[in-house]
Design an enzyme around this catalytic site. Structure first.
Site, PDB file in Angstrom:
ATOM      1  N   HIS A  19       0.862  -1.131   0.008  1.00 32.96           N
ATOM      2  CA  HIS A  19       0.131   0.163   0.016  1.00 32.96           C
ATOM      3  C   HIS A  19       0.709   1.248  -0.123  1.00 32.96           C
ATOM      4  O   HIS A  19       1.644   1.401   0.991  1.00 32.96           O
ATOM      5  CB  HIS A  19      -0.954   0.072   1.027  1.00 32.96           C
ATOM      6  CG  HIS A  19      -1.897  -1.261   1.365  1.00 32.96           C
ATOM      7  ND1 HIS A  19      -3.032  -0.833   0.897  1.00 32.96           N
ATOM      8  CD2 HIS A  19      -1.743  -2.325   1.657  1.00 32.96           C
ATOM      9  CE1 HIS A  19      -3.809  -2.316   1.105  1.00 32.96           C
ATOM     10  NE2 HIS A  19      -2.930  -3.096   1.519  1.00 32.96           N
ATOM     11  N   GLU A 205      -8.377 -12.166   6.223  1.00 37.40           N
ATOM     12  CA  GLU A 205      -7.404 -11.778   7.341  1.00 37.40           C
ATOM     13  C   GLU A 205      -7.798 -11.533   8.507  1.00 37.40           C
ATOM     14  O   GLU A 205      -7.744 -12.113   9.604  1.00 37.40           O
ATOM     15  CB  GLU A 205      -6.876 -10.431   6.652  1.00 37.40           C
ATOM     16  CG  GLU A 205      -6.073  -9.498   7.365  1.00 37.40           C
ATOM     17  CD  GLU A 205      -5.764  -8.144   6.762  1.00 37.40           C
ATOM     18  OE1 GLU A 205      -6.496  -7.619   6.189  1.00 37.40           O
ATOM     19  OE2 GLU A 205      -4.250  -7.720   7.283  1.00 37.40           O
TER      20      GLU A 205
END
Ligand SMILES: [Zn+2]
Length: 336
Positions: A19, A205
């Site tokens: 990211h 996740e």
């Protein structure tokens, strides 16, 4: 911790889950704050690091949210966008990353200071052009919609990614899946897919294997971000394998966010041994104070993968890369 051990640094690498907003150097946050008159909890690196980095396994999400709020507030102008993109590419090159896919949420990254999305993208593309020439790396871009920003934001991001699909190679849905399941977003994700964008979805996740099954059945993504928790669900493992979905695993991130309790329990090697197409990335190298060398160190020294196993993960990443074939060809020889 960041690692520059020459044993790992020497390996040509692929990073396919990183990211941009989580890859801003602390020193840059401080420089930008000085330049633009922004308030920070501290203006020196040692004082600011505890506010912009997650250094211990999380007890709750506050530390991450605080770090990303400061990161977002630092993205003040197109010049800053170009700088942080360039520095992310430079930091990747230092670790011998040859294939680098970076992702960002335009609504999160650009809306804080009302940066025009097209102008923000152009700034990233300028940095990309320079980095490709200087470092000989192939770079790909992925547009993210953050689930918590809601459906209008998701629709807007998909519209924009489709408009920019010459430069944006894929679409990703990120953020807490537990409270924002895939079922809420099937329409826009399929719209992106049908327009020709590749699809990766953060899943498995903070949720279990069933969420990965639901995601694969709903939108048939090319890749899953994380997917770490499928290790507890044989059905999910079988589906990932039979559909040929590649997992983007980020061991240290998965430990810090409690997707695994202990780093020794990370299933990277077990999934690899079962024949799942796994890859290794760093997720948020600055916020999580890691780098890809460190992820390789964990894979090799903690989880017991051989360096050849790790190189196989790189070949998985090449095969599943969203970067156009012509650009891929330029770096493919590093991974033979
Ligand atoms: Zn991520």
């Amino acid at each position: 911790m960041k690692c520059f051990d020459s044993k790992y640094n020497a390996i040509p690498k692929t990073e396919i889950h990183c990211h941009l907003e989580g890859a801003i150097r602390t020193s840059t946050i401080i420089d930008v704050a000085k330049q633009y008159g922004l308030k920070l909890p501290s203006h020196d690196i040692a004082g600011l690091d505890p506010h912009v980095k997650v250094l211990e396994q999380l007890k709750n999400l506050d530390a991450v949210l605080r770090a990303f709020r400061i990161a977002q507030n630092s993205i003040t102008s197109v010049d800053v966008v170009e700088r942080i993109a360039w520095e992310a590419f430079e930091d990747a090159a230092k670790q011998n990353i040859k294939l680098f896919e970076v992702r960002f949420s335009p609504d999160f990254a650009f809306s804080g200071h009302k940066i025009d999305w097209d102008a923000g993208l152009k700034a990233i593309l300028r940095a990309k052009q320079r980095a490709q020439e200087k470092f000989g790396m192939a770079i790909g871009l992925i547009a993210i919609s953050s689930r918590s920003m809601g459906m209008p934001s998701c629709e807007k991001t998909v519209d924009w990614a489709i408009q920019q699909k010459k430069e944006i190679h894929a679409f990703d849905l990120a953020d807490g899946e537990l409270t924002h399941p895939i079922q809420h977003f099937i329409g826009p994700v399929l719209r992106a897919k049908n327009a020709g964008l590749k699809i990766t979805i953060h899943s498995g996740e903070d949720t279990n294997g069933q969420a990965v099954i639901d995601t694969i059945c709903a939108v048939e993504p090319d890749r899953i971000g994380h997917g770490v928790r499928i290790i507890h669900d044989q059905k999910a493992i079988d589906l990932v394998k039979s559909r040929g979905v590649t997992l983007e695993l980020n061991p240290w991130s998965n430990y810090l966010t409690n997707a695994v309790d202990r780093i020794e329990e990370h299933p990277l090697k077990r999934l690899f041994d079962m024949g799942v197409k796994v890859t290794i990335s760093s997720d948020d190298p600055e916020v999580l104070e890691t780098n890809l060398n460190n992820e390789y160190r964990i894979a090799h020294e903690v989880l017991g993968m051989s360096l050849d196993d790790i190189k196989e993960c790189n070949r998985n990443a090449i095969a599943a890369s969203f970067i156009p074939k012509d650009d891929l060809r330029k770096v493919a020889t590093f991974f033979n």
